[in-house]
Design an enzyme around this catalytic site. Structure first.
Site, mmCIF file in Angstrom:
data_model
loop_
_atom_site.group_PDB
_atom_site.id
_atom_site.type_symbol
_atom_site.label_atom_id
_atom_site.label_comp_id
_atom_site.label_asym_id
_atom_site.label_seq_id
_atom_site.Cartn_x
_atom_site.Cartn_y
_atom_site.Cartn_z
ATOM 1 N N HIS A 172 0.690 -1.119 0.124
ATOM 2 C CA HIS A 172 -0.087 0.052 0.014
ATOM 3 C C HIS A 172 0.708 1.317 0.079
ATOM 4 O O HIS A 172 0.331 2.244 -0.118
ATOM 5 C CB HIS A 172 -0.760 0.037 1.269
ATOM 6 C CG HIS A 172 -2.154 -0.825 1.125
ATOM 7 N ND1 HIS A 172 -3.323 -0.498 0.789
ATOM 8 C CD2 HIS A 172 -1.958 -2.386 1.089
ATOM 9 C CE1 HIS A 172 -4.157 -1.710 0.742
ATOM 10 N NE2 HIS A 172 -3.307 -2.729 0.981
ATOM 11 N N ASP A 386 3.564 9.512 -0.801
ATOM 12 C CA ASP A 386 2.258 8.827 -0.264
ATOM 13 C C ASP A 386 1.976 7.663 -1.306
ATOM 14 O O ASP A 386 2.168 8.074 -2.560
ATOM 15 C CB ASP A 386 1.144 9.763 -0.205
ATOM 16 C CG ASP A 386 0.106 9.483 0.800
ATOM 17 O OD1 ASP A 386 0.128 8.244 1.165
ATOM 18 O OD2 ASP A 386 -0.667 10.454 1.001
HETATM 19 P P1 ADQ Z 1 -2.924 6.200 4.776
HETATM 20 O O1 ADQ Z 1 -1.541 6.576 5.116
HETATM 21 O O2 ADQ Z 1 -3.778 5.719 6.008
HETATM 22 O O3 ADQ Z 1 -2.998 4.549 4.064
HETATM 23 P P2 ADQ Z 1 -4.841 7.689 2.919
HETATM 24 O O4 ADQ Z 1 -4.721 7.054 1.730
HETATM 25 O O5 ADQ Z 1 -4.929 9.182 3.079
HETATM 26 O O6 ADQ Z 1 -3.714 7.146 3.829
HETATM 27 O O7 ADQ Z 1 -6.168 7.293 3.723
HETATM 28 C C1 ADQ Z 1 -6.557 7.735 4.986
HETATM 29 C C2 ADQ Z 1 -8.004 7.137 5.190
HETATM 30 O O8 ADQ Z 1 -8.335 7.753 6.522
HETATM 31 C C3 ADQ Z 1 -9.016 8.169 4.244
HETATM 32 O O9 ADQ Z 1 -10.100 7.378 3.937
HETATM 33 C C4 ADQ Z 1 -9.529 9.361 5.172
HETATM 34 O O10 ADQ Z 1 -10.914 9.700 4.918
HETATM 35 C C5 ADQ Z 1 -9.463 8.501 6.589
HETATM 36 N N1 ADQ Z 1 -9.435 9.543 7.549
HETATM 37 C C6 ADQ Z 1 -8.120 10.590 7.788
HETATM 38 N N2 ADQ Z 1 -8.491 11.331 8.973
HETATM 39 C C7 ADQ Z 1 -9.748 10.748 9.533
HETATM 40 C C8 ADQ Z 1 -10.387 11.327 10.532
HETATM 41 N N3 ADQ Z 1 -10.131 12.111 11.155
HETATM 42 N N4 ADQ Z 1 -11.725 10.520 10.545
HETATM 43 C C9 ADQ Z 1 -11.883 9.649 9.941
HETATM 44 N N5 ADQ Z 1 -11.338 9.147 8.906
HETATM 45 C C10 ADQ Z 1 -10.294 9.836 8.747
HETATM 46 C C11 ADQ Z 1 -2.002 4.101 3.156
HETATM 47 C C12 ADQ Z 1 -1.052 4.722 2.303
HETATM 48 C C13 ADQ Z 1 -1.722 5.525 1.175
HETATM 49 C C14 ADQ Z 1 -2.813 4.564 0.483
HETATM 50 C C15 ADQ Z 1 -3.437 3.740 1.570
HETATM 51 C C16 ADQ Z 1 -4.553 2.668 0.614
HETATM 52 O O11 ADQ Z 1 -0.185 5.584 3.067
HETATM 53 O O12 ADQ Z 1 -0.770 5.994 0.620
HETATM 54 O O13 ADQ Z 1 -3.644 5.381 -0.326
HETATM 55 O O14 ADQ Z 1 -2.926 3.149 2.474
HETATM 56 O O15 ADQ Z 1 -3.579 1.959 0.082
#
Ligand code: ADQ
Length: 759
Positions: A172, A386
């Site tokens: 991921h 990311d």
């Molecule tokens: P993450 O680093 O966790 O994932 P991201 O892809 O931005 O990053 O996903 C974050 C998720 O958390 C989003 O669905 C967002 O809506 C949710 N979120 C963030 N803050 C929140 C809050 N305060 N309350 C509720 N929900 C919240 C890792 C990798 C990424 C990759 C994903 C999936 O780092 O690059 O996109 O896996 O493969």
């Protein structure tokens, strides 16, 4: 959520997902009982849709609290298998090696990776626990899908236990360039761990290419495009592993549908009102992680306010920063810095009674998140690195009204697909400031045009398509890999028709350049209890010596014995090549052979390998002491446990203990044979050796005689013109079978006769 104990799955599950976390969190009720609540991540949503298409799905992962794991249970039509992690594993495997070493290294060392050897030990043992939990629950021929950087050793560990299943792995997060990856201690173990899979998925094309480059450079494996040719483990044949790009997505339709909900619309309006009805609302949503570029974003916002380019009465920024990994030092520091900066900006710029930056350090439910996206005129995704970034896609899915502007870092995986966003290099604060101003000033028609294009991308490519694409592809490559495993060609004990054997020998000896190779014990000498008392068949050895003198004929003895031992028992002239330790030791070659073709690099011992060999030898000695009669033989590149003379069930038990121990050693080739298990710290097999010898001698065809499972790796590599002969009974991939060492001698004598007639 209703949960029940998992029913027995006698045939196992068709699809097994393995991830660090189970898709549920436990909650303690007022009466002290616990209940499970689904944690609504993207992966869970994706899997729900694929799980519906299989008869029986399972998920293996940690339940979230250290110590004793709950019993397997059933939730939402899936069987959940909790894996136990002790407090120390959480500290070393999870917070340590996963999030203190791998995470920063894989994100281009935005902060310095930290490494401790105890963290690696824990990563290894925790990975083993996940593999041990997953391997037995998959159905025969089923599929196991392993997720993410915490579990990179799991694919190989599963393959060793379950060669019948298809194994996929999805990373991921980014995969770093080979220069950075090379810094990682234990880098080759990680690569070998991953290569246990049939299909490896990455977010961006650059990640896929980085991985393939690392395999080529660090392991020296042959690569064709993004297909990697992986030498077989022990007696197993060579396998093809594919690396490929599968950009992850979100449940786009579900997110988009939420925007129709009157309650959520009302929340969005209320939110703007609570912020003082500014003209513009700018939003950032991230886990509080140093990869997300929150500091850069706040710096740009603060400077725009300092410069007077933005009036805090007109524009407000919301920064949602979800608590994350708070026990890791770099995250504690980041939180302090972010909170200090927000305090400074608000102190200097916030109008009375409302913020310049509204900072939210907690979680929100999906509905609140959607309301925020609907309220935001601009979303800032300024990640320094990311894998994908789902926030960018969620914002797009939340804007069926085609309004709003996405400012997106080119260092987020999403930038490959979301080309219509305002793309920025977040390291360049001036560029970032300009991008924010551009987004705030963008005319409505331009917003609509960009958003239409972005929505096309996000709505068409959702997480369900992503999961189905990955699994479809795994189905194909897995099927090819399984077809490539040589099916058993001969079963039972019945020798082949002598006329057929003679016909094969005739055709073979007509070929201009030949390689004749043979195993030693069981082919040239009957198996005896005392290995040192072996009595080679003098006439068979004589036939080999004579063959080696004939023009166009190369001869090799390929044995599991150490080279020195083999030499001592055969006393062959220099015209015969001796290969010991299953290919790990190659003796002198006749001058006409192309020595450079033999890849000696994989054969070299390093101090690291010497040390590993010492540890293995000590452990095997401990096992042999516990089982009287079992013995340990040491070789220059391997340690071998012999159980032939063990008493009662001692041999069986010693072998079991050794194989159990083997699963903790991802950098070792473990080769079980007849009452013997070999642990080699260099990676080769008899098949690899014969293949190299055939090339070194420019042979047009080769013939090989073998009796043991380790000889199957040679039989498996045979092509049409090659002749493969199994000596003795048992299922084999060889094309012909002869009864015993006497018949083997006759084959060699017959070859001498046929080939001499020609010269
Ligand atoms: P993450 O680093 O966790 O994932 P991201 O892809 O931005 O990053 O996903 C974050 C998720 O958390 C989003 O669905 C967002 O809506 C949710 N979120 C963030 N803050 C929140 C809050 N305060 N309350 C509720 N929900 C919240 C890792 C990798 C990424 C990759 C994903 C999936 O780092 O690059 O996109 O896996 O493969």
């Amino acid at each position: 959520m209703s949960t029940t104990p998992a029913p027995e799955q006698p045939r196992g599950h068709e699809l097994v997902v393995v991830a660090n976390r189970l898709p549920v969190d436990s909650r303690t009720l007022p009466d002290g009982a616990t209940e499970w609540v689904t944690s609504p991540g993207g992966l869970v949503t994706a899997m729900e849709s694929v799980m519906r298409t299989v008869d029986s799905g399972a998920w293996v992962g940690w339940a979230g609290s250290p110590g004793e794991a709950p019993d397997p249970f059933e939730a939402d039509g899936m069987s959940l298998y909790p894996v136990r992690l002790e407090q120390q594993d959480v500290e070393r495997y999870y917070e340590g090696f996963s999030n203190g070493t791998l995470w920063p290294l894989y994100h281009d060392v935005i902060v310095d990776p930290v490494f401790h050897r105890t963290w690696w030990d824990s990563y290894l043992s925790a990975n083993r626990r996940f593999a041990e939990a997953a391997a037995p629950v998959a159905a025969r021929g089923g599929t196991i899908w392993v997720h993410d950087y915490q579990l990179q050793l799991v694919p190989r560990m599963i393959r060793e236990k379950r060669p019948d299943v298809r194994i996929g792995f999805f990373n991921h997060i980014p995969f770093p360039s080979v220069e950075l990856f090379s810094q990682l201690p234990k880098r080759n173990s990680i690569l070998r761990g991953l290569l246990g899979a049939d299909l490896l998925g990455f977010q961006r094309e650059s990640d896929t290419l980085n991985f393939v480059a690392a395999v080529r450079k660090l392991l020296g494996y042959h690569v064709d495009g993004t297909t990697i040719s992986v030498p077989g483990l022990g007696a197993a044949p060579r396998r093809e592993v594919e690396a490929r790009t599968f950009p992850i997505s979100i449940d786009s339709a579900a997110v988009s549908a939420l925007t129709e909900d009157p309650d959520i619309r009302a929340r969005a309006e209320q939110l703007r009102h609570d912020l003082g009805d500014p003209d513009k609302v700018v939003l950032g949503v991230d886990r509080l992680d140093y990869t997300k570029g929150i500091r850069h974003r706040l710096k740009a916002w603060g400077e725009l306010l300092d410069d007077g380019a933005i009036d805090p009465h007109d524009a407000v920024m919301i920064q949602v920063a979800t608590p994350s990994r708070e026990r890791v030092e770099a995250y504690r520091q980041l939180r302090d810095e972010v909170e200090l900066t927000v305090g400074r900006i608000n102190g200097e710029h916030a109008p009375l009674g409302r913020p310049a930056v509204s900072y939210q350090h907690h979680s929100f439910d999906r509905r609140d998140m959607t309301a925020m996206y609907m309220a935001a005129d601009v979303v800032l995704v300024t990640a320094l690195r990311d894998g994908m970034n789902l926030v960018a896609k969620e914002y797009v899915a939340s804007r069926p009204d085609l309004r709003g502007v996405l400012v997106l870092s080119e260092f987020a995986g999403a930038a490959d697909e979301l080309r219509a966003a305002v793309l920025v290099n977040p390291h360049d604060i001036d560029e970032l400031k300009a991008a924010i101003l551009k987004a705030l000033a963008m005319p409505v028609e331009e917003q609509e045009e960009a958003m239409r294009s972005l929505r096309h991308q996000v709505m068409e490519n959702d997480v369900q398509t992503w999961a189905h694409d990955f699994l479809d592809h795994l189905g194909h490559v897995g099927a090819e890999a399984q077809a490539a495993v040589p099916s058993v060609r001969l079963r039972g004990d019945e020798p082949s028709d002598p006329a057929a054997v003679d016909e094969a020998l005739r055709t073979f000896s007509d070929v201009p350049r030949l390689l004749i190779a043979t195993d030693f014990d069981g082919v040239l000498a009957p198996i005896v209890e005392d290995r040192d008392a072996v009595q080679p068949d003098a006439e068979a050895l004589a036939a080999l010596r004579d063959l080696a003198e004939l023009p166009g004929v190369a001869v090799a003895l390929v044995s599991g014995r150490a080279l020195e031992d083999l030499n001592g028992h055969t006393r062959m002239p220099s015209s015969v090549v001796l290969v010991g330790s299953h290919g790990a030791e190659v003796g002198a070659l006749p001058p006409w052979m192309q020595a450079e073709v033999l890849d000696r690099s994989s054969l070299s011992m390093t101090p690291e390998k010497e040390e590993l060999l010492g540890t293995i030898t000590a452990e095997l000695r401990r096992i042999s002491r516990a089982h009287p009669g079992a013995e340990v033989e040491t070789k220059p590149t391997a340690a071998v446990l012999h159980t032939r003379n063990a008493t009662g069930r001692g041999g069986h038990n010693a072998t079991e203990s050794a194989l159990e121990y083997a699963t903790s050693l991802p950098d070792v080739t473990v080769t079980p044979g007849k009452e013997v298990v070999e642990f080699a710290v260099v990676h080769t097999s008899k098949g690899v050796a014969v293949d190299a010898l055939a090339r070194a001698s420019a042979a047009d065809a080769w013939l090989y005689l073998g009796d043991d499972v380790t000889d199957e790796s040679v039989f498996a590599t045979a092509e049409e013109r090659d002749v493969t002969v199994k000596v003795g009974g048992g299922d084999t991939a060889a094309g012909l079978r002869i009864a015993d060492t006497v018949a083997a001698r006759e084959v060699l004598q017959r070859l001498r006769e046929l080939r001499s007639e020609q010269s």
